[in-house]
Write an enzyme that holds these catalytic residues in place. Sequence first.
Site, PDB file in Angstrom:
ATOM      1  N   ARG A  58       0.827  -1.212   0.000  1.00 27.85           N
ATOM      2  CA  ARG A  58       0.000   0.000   0.000  1.00 27.85           C
ATOM      3  C   ARG A  58       0.862   1.263   0.000  1.00 27.85           C
ATOM      4  NH1 ARG A  58      -5.040  -1.282   4.108  1.00 27.85           N
ATOM      5  NH2 ARG A  58      -6.421  -2.160   2.527  1.00 27.85           N
TER       6      ARG A  58
ATOM      7  N   LYS B 214     -16.715 -17.137   4.317  1.00 25.69           N
ATOM      8  CA  LYS B 214     -18.141 -17.008   4.648  1.00 25.69           C
ATOM      9  C   LYS B 214     -18.977 -16.439   3.524  1.00 25.69           C
ATOM     10  CE  LYS B 214     -17.645 -16.761   9.598  1.00 25.69           C
ATOM     11  NZ  LYS B 214     -17.716 -15.908  10.780  1.00 25.69           N
TER      12      LYS B 214
ATOM     13  N   GLY C 171      -8.077  -8.982   0.829  1.00 30.79           N
ATOM     14  CA  GLY C 171      -6.881  -9.043   1.650  1.00 30.79           C
ATOM     15  C   GLY C 171      -6.225 -10.413   1.678  1.00 30.79           C
TER      16      GLY C 171
ATOM     17  N   GLY D  71     -12.126  -4.596   2.333  1.00 30.79           N
ATOM     18  CA  GLY D  71     -13.548  -4.280   2.435  1.00 30.79           C
ATOM     19  C   GLY D  71     -14.003  -3.299   1.365  1.00 30.79           C
TER      20      GLY D  71
HETATM   21  P1  ADP Z   1     -10.460 -12.375   1.215  1.00 29.42           P
HETATM   22  O1  ADP Z   1      -9.813 -11.636   2.366  1.00 29.42           O
HETATM   23  O2  ADP Z   1      -9.484 -12.724   0.134  1.00 29.42           O
HETATM   24  O3  ADP Z   1     -11.676 -11.672   0.706  1.00 29.42           O
HETATM   25  P2  ADP Z   1     -11.900 -14.097   3.075  1.00 29.42           P
HETATM   26  O4  ADP Z   1     -11.521 -13.199   4.195  1.00 29.42           O
HETATM   27  O5  ADP Z   1     -13.326 -14.154   2.669  1.00 29.42           O
HETATM   28  O6  ADP Z   1     -10.985 -13.787   1.779  1.00 29.42           O
HETATM   29  O7  ADP Z   1     -11.504 -15.598   3.428  1.00 29.42           O
HETATM   30  C1  ADP Z   1     -10.197 -15.990   3.712  1.00 29.42           C
HETATM   31  C2  ADP Z   1     -10.192 -17.138   4.681  1.00 29.42           C
HETATM   32  O8  ADP Z   1     -10.955 -18.218   4.164  1.00 29.42           O
HETATM   33  C3  ADP Z   1      -8.805 -17.672   4.937  1.00 29.42           C
HETATM   34  O9  ADP Z   1      -8.479 -17.448   6.287  1.00 29.42           O
HETATM   35  C4  ADP Z   1      -8.938 -19.168   4.611  1.00 29.42           C
HETATM   36  O10 ADP Z   1      -8.251 -19.989   5.554  1.00 29.42           O
HETATM   37  C5  ADP Z   1     -10.421 -19.395   4.708  1.00 29.42           C
HETATM   38  N1  ADP Z   1     -10.857 -20.592   3.950  1.00 29.42           N
HETATM   39  C6  ADP Z   1     -10.780 -20.804   2.634  1.00 29.42           C
HETATM   40  N2  ADP Z   1     -11.223 -22.050   2.340  1.00 29.42           N
HETATM   41  C7  ADP Z   1     -11.574 -22.634   3.494  1.00 29.42           C
HETATM   42  C8  ADP Z   1     -12.099 -23.911   3.854  1.00 29.42           C
HETATM   43  N3  ADP Z   1     -12.361 -24.847   2.940  1.00 29.42           N
HETATM   44  N4  ADP Z   1     -12.340 -24.152   5.173  1.00 29.42           N
HETATM   45  C9  ADP Z   1     -12.082 -23.213   6.103  1.00 29.42           C
HETATM   46  N5  ADP Z   1     -11.593 -21.985   5.832  1.00 29.42           N
HETATM   47  C10 ADP Z   1     -11.346 -21.692   4.538  1.00 29.42           C
HETATM   48  C1  3PG Z   2      -8.489  -1.845   5.399  1.00 29.21           C
HETATM   49  O1  3PG Z   2      -7.387  -2.313   5.737  1.00 29.21           O
HETATM   50  O2  3PG Z   2      -9.420  -2.541   4.939  1.00 29.21           O
HETATM   51  C2  3PG Z   2      -8.658  -0.349   5.467  1.00 29.21           C
HETATM   52  O3  3PG Z   2      -7.449   0.283   5.774  1.00 29.21           O
HETATM   53  C3  3PG Z   2      -9.765   0.058   6.421  1.00 29.21           C
HETATM   54  O4  3PG Z   2      -9.458  -0.294   7.737  1.00 29.21           O
HETATM   55  P1  3PG Z   2     -10.634  -0.449   8.806  1.00 29.21           P
HETATM   56  O5  3PG Z   2     -11.383  -1.706   8.456  1.00 29.21           O
HETATM   57  O6  3PG Z   2      -9.982  -0.486  10.156  1.00 29.21           O
HETATM   58  O7  3PG Z   2     -11.554   0.759   8.645  1.00 29.21           O
HETATM   59 MG    MG Z   3     -10.178 -11.646   4.482  1.00 28.64          MG
END
Ligand code: ADP
Ligand code: 3PG
Ligand code: MG
Length: 379
Positions: A19, A180, A333, A356
Amino acid sequence: MRVDFNVPIKNGRIMDDTRIRESIPTIADLVERSARVILMTHLGRPDGQVDDAYRTRPLANRLAELVSRPVTHVNDCVGPPVEAVVKAMRDGDIVMLENVRFHPGETKNDPAFARQLAALGDVYVNDAFGTAHRAHASTAGIAQYLPAVAGLLMEREITTLGRIMTDPPHPLVAIIGGSKISTKIGVLRSLLQRVDRLCLGGAMACTLLKAKGLNVGRSLVEDDQLEVARSLLASSGQGGGTLVLPLDAVVAPEAIPGVATRTVAVDAVPSDMKVLDVGPMTVERFLQTCDGAAAVVWNGPLGVYEVPPFDRGTDALARGLAGSDAETIIGGGDLVAALQKQHLAERMSFVSTGGGATLEFLEGKTLPGIAALRDKNHA
Ligand code: ADP
Ligand code: 3PG
Ligand code: MG
């Protein structure tokens, strides 16, 4: 200039400076034009209190290294000592303010705090796409009090992601993984209207498989989302894109390093096992689905990438996409972290700096940080 330098820090060490690096084109352009650049960012969630763990000095130091110029750090973001430092700046100087979230007015979008920030400068530049989904003083409120424009990173994010929303290239494929379905249903519904095909992996695919009546053993399932999953399955191919579900899965009793794994068809998941990754047939199917696509939008890892070997599905898909002709647009992320681990992020066409914010943008929501600039330009 508002930047999003909210980077992961462990024991005082910056774990990923993407970033910071991504904001350099805008900073360099301003310096080139002899601007006096005052940078503000948040770091973490210090909740309106000064917290030494979230000081921005390490961020200023890293930026100084990257741009080979001094970056002066000040211990607050508003008030007379800050004003004095700003007053002493010369053309082309860079100053980094202390964490804006040390003041409660930041997340409350307090007009008085926004006005204090605005008083420091002549023009407001927002390059913090990653924080654009927050209506805070330094991302939204401040634009009321100064001429307000988007930075180059903000512009690039809006242009690239905006095209998916308003003028999608076809064939367009989306791949959505992660944990989720509840956190991504908005994105799933929005993308399903715009894409030709939508591949689903990660734990959320287990909720869909269960909704279809399959046994997913002890996998992570959101039982309260089964109805949502059924309605999503029903909308597949109804005027929008079609859903592509996993064919096989890598299963184990737990996601722990060194655990014995098996690869099974999705209709043969043992009751005492968890689905922890997609299998090779699924990766192959997803890559075939992407074959000939103009663009692929991918968010969320396909498995528990943090624990090898459950990173294999995500890595194999990324490798396949890296060699394809499609424009590859990556967001989220965890997925970005997964790809960076294997040095695959740099082989994608575009990697969003938002977490997000990227999801909300692709949901079609109005992001306050962008809306504030737009209102301004139409005023
Ligand atoms: P992103 O940040 O890329 O949008 P998410 O936050 O939605 O992704 O999801 C990431 C998480 O999903 C990771 O911590 C990963 O371990 C979990 N995950 C992926 N597949 C599975 C699975 N089959 N069972 C449990 N957790 C999973
Ligand atoms: C992020 O890392 O998604 C942004 O910097 C926003 O952070 P926040 O979820 O603490 O508002
Ligand atoms: Mg995530």
